[in-house]
Design an enzyme around this catalytic site. Structure first.
Site, PDB file in Angstrom:
ATOM      1  N   LYS A   1       0.652  -1.198   0.086  1.00 39.93           N
ATOM      2  CA  LYS A   1      -0.074   0.004  -0.034  1.00 39.93           C
ATOM      3  C   LYS A   1       0.822   1.265   0.075  1.00 39.93           C
ATOM      4  CE  LYS A   1      -3.506   2.153   3.077  1.00 39.93           C
ATOM      5  NZ  LYS A   1      -4.260   1.900   4.237  1.00 39.93           N
TER       6      LYS A   1
ATOM      7  N   SER B   1      -9.526   0.493   7.682  1.00 44.35           N
ATOM      8  CA  SER B   1      -8.774   0.225   6.454  1.00 44.35           C
ATOM      9  C   SER B   1      -8.283  -0.666   5.831  1.00 44.35           C
ATOM     10  CB  SER B   1      -7.784   1.649   6.359  1.00 44.35           C
ATOM     11  OG  SER B   1      -8.320   2.795   6.399  1.00 44.35           O
TER      12      SER B   1
ATOM     13  N   SER C   1      -8.852   2.538   3.594  1.00 46.61           N
ATOM     14  CA  SER C   1      -7.960   3.078   2.521  1.00 46.61           C
ATOM     15  C   SER C   1      -7.301   2.245   1.866  1.00 46.61           C
ATOM     16  CB  SER C   1      -7.034   4.124   3.252  1.00 46.61           C
ATOM     17  OG  SER C   1      -6.351   3.381   4.395  1.00 46.61           O
TER      18      SER C   1
END
Length: 497
Positions: free
Chosen positions: A74, A173, A149
């Site tokens: 990520k 997230s 996220s």
């Protein structure tokens, strides 16, 4: 090319490499082909370094448990030396000088990282639709959110580009996108995984980094590899009795589970299909010999959202100041309006406001701890609804104008407390916070929590159920998850639909 690539989880692929049945280079070629075919439709990966990964495969990767497995990180908190990190922002493009501690530990497992995944700006929204890189599509339905996220990572895993990917969780997230993309997502206990060396605790300890996976055992094995004390950490978390992988492979003892149905954010409606999956999951757990009893944490929901927003806005202000101080004003000129206004709001709050919010967190921690004296874990939805269309969760144009007005006022007047008391912040944040009405509890308390892919909506969108465990007891969560997976309750990932 290795055509059976998607038929194996990460541990399965590594076993093939270790047995000499396939090479790390062949696995990477399969992942690259998957990415080349699928990513133009998904926009899950926003930065690639294939040649670097090919060179690593050729030179020889560490002989760890995931030897040769293609991997993605990520693009938010995972610093990978020599590669850029943008944090989902048009204003940030920094070349990482060093690996973050968790990346060092992940590399030691033998994974072969070849790219970074999409994320909203600074991870502040639970849908992956940043202006910097564009939207990430749900792998089950184009035009729908993959969550956030860690939406890029979840989409890449479910679509079959990689069997697992690095992810982080500050308000849901990891679990949120895992639920919307039909993957498995575990948020470890506060302090279980490292967040350094740059930080000691992200968002006052709300943030935890780990992975999103297709299989329970991959998540458990990676946690075995990454967890443990790090230099400068504020505390040391008790290690498990045995390994997490062993826990995932054994049947759990008979458990008493609280059925939590009431959202912790006001005016949140839980979708009927989500409630149906919740009740179905409760019945399935009872059929396995566990006791499931309706019970709710004794939490003041009006104070709960307020305290979380105070912490997040304060840390958003810190993040913007930190980037400007370290890299210059040009790196924060093009912030998205919601980020800009959250930072302004954070600057308007006092140290006393932050202390009050943290005291409120302690109340939630204590009340949930009391509940978990009676119950072994808590069952609830991960997200109140299945995935929504793009454009629903980011601020509307009217909301942006309202926030911009607050920003103008804030340049001359301290409006932080007024903005909260007037109800404006609650109104503007409710569409996002409402979707986090069940995940926030794990972040505020620091408790381990996981999302299980156990349901599908009539529209063909995944529905996840969440289990929240006792502090430092990931082992029991993983044991239950493994039991559910072996029983065949997990829905199929997008590439098998």
């Amino acid at each position: 090319m290795f055509k059976e690539y998607t038929q194996y989880d990460a541990l399965g692929l590594a076993a093939l490499v270790n047995a000499g049945e396939v090479s790390a280079k062949e696995l990477l070629a399969a992942a690259v082909q998957q990415a080349n075919t699928l990513n133009p439709k998904l926009n899950a990966i926003i930065h690639r370094f294939d040649e670097r990964a090919y060179s690593a495969a050729q030179a020889g990767l560490p002989k760890g448990m995931f030897n040769g497995v293609p991997y993605l990180l990520k693009d938010l908190s995972f610093s990978f030396a020599g590669e850029p990190i943008t944090m989902g922002s048009r204003s940030v493009n920094i070349i990482s000088e060093n690996d973050s501690e968790i990346v060092k530990r992940m590399k030691a497992t033998g994974v072969n990282t070849f790219g970074k995944t999409n994320t909203p700006e600074f991870g502040l929204i639970i849908t992956t639709e940043p202006k910097a890189h564009g939207v990430t599509h749900n792998p089950f339905k184009k035009g729908y959110s993959s969550g956030g996220s860690s939406g890029g990572s979840a989409a890449a895993v479910s679509a079959g580009i990689v069997p697992m990917a690095g992810a982080g969780d500050g308000g849901g997230s990891i679990r949120f996108p895992a639920a919307w993309c039909g993957a498995f997502g575990l948020k470890p206990s506060r302090g279980r995984n490292p967040v350094g060396p740059k930080f000691g605790e992200g968002w006052e300890g709300a943030v935890a980094d780990h992975v999103i996976t297709r299989s329970v055992r991959d998540s458990a094995a990676m946690l075995d590899a990454t967890s443990g004390a790090e230099i400068g950490a504020p505390f040391i978390v008790t290690p498990p009795d045995g390994t997490f992988l062993q826990a995932a492979m054994r049947a759990p003892r008979q458990l008493t589970i609280a059925l939590h149905q009431q959202p912790l954010i006001a005016n949140t409606v839980v979708d009927k299909e989500v409630l149906a999956v919740l009740m179905q999951t409760a019945k399935q757990l009872e059929a396995m010999g566990h006791r499931v009893i309706p019970a709710e944490p004794n939490i003041n929901i009006e104070q709960f959202w307020h305290d979380f927003m105070v912490v997040v806005c304060t840390h958003t202000a810190f993040t913007i100041d930190d980037i400007e101080r370290d890299f210059g004003l040009e790196h924060i000129k093009n912030l998205e309006l919601q980020t800009y206004n959250m930072a302004l709001l954070g600057r308007s709050l006092s140290a006393v406001d932050l202390a009050h919010a943290k005291h409120g967190w302690h109340h939630s921690q204590y009340q949930t701890g009391l509940m978990l004296e009676t119950y072994d874990m808590i069952l609830c939805p991960t997200v109140p609804t299945p995935a929504v269309k793009h454009g629903v969760l980011p601020p509307s144009r009217m909301d942006e104008m309202l926030m911009q007005g607050a920003g103008w006022l804030n340049k001359g007047i301290n409006v932080g407390k007024h903005a909260f008391r007037s109800g404006m912040i609650e109104k503007l944040s409710q569409p996002v916070l409402g979707k986090m009405a069940f995940t926030l509890l794990g972040n505020v308390t620091g408790l381990p929590a996981m999302s299980l892919p156990v349901g599908m909506s009539k529209k063909g969108l995944p529905i996840g159920m969440q289990l929240i465990g006792r502090m430092n007891d990931e082992a029991t969560l993983l044991s239950v998850a493994g039991e559910i997976e072996r029983a065949g309750w997990f829905t199929k990932p997008a590439f098998e639909k």
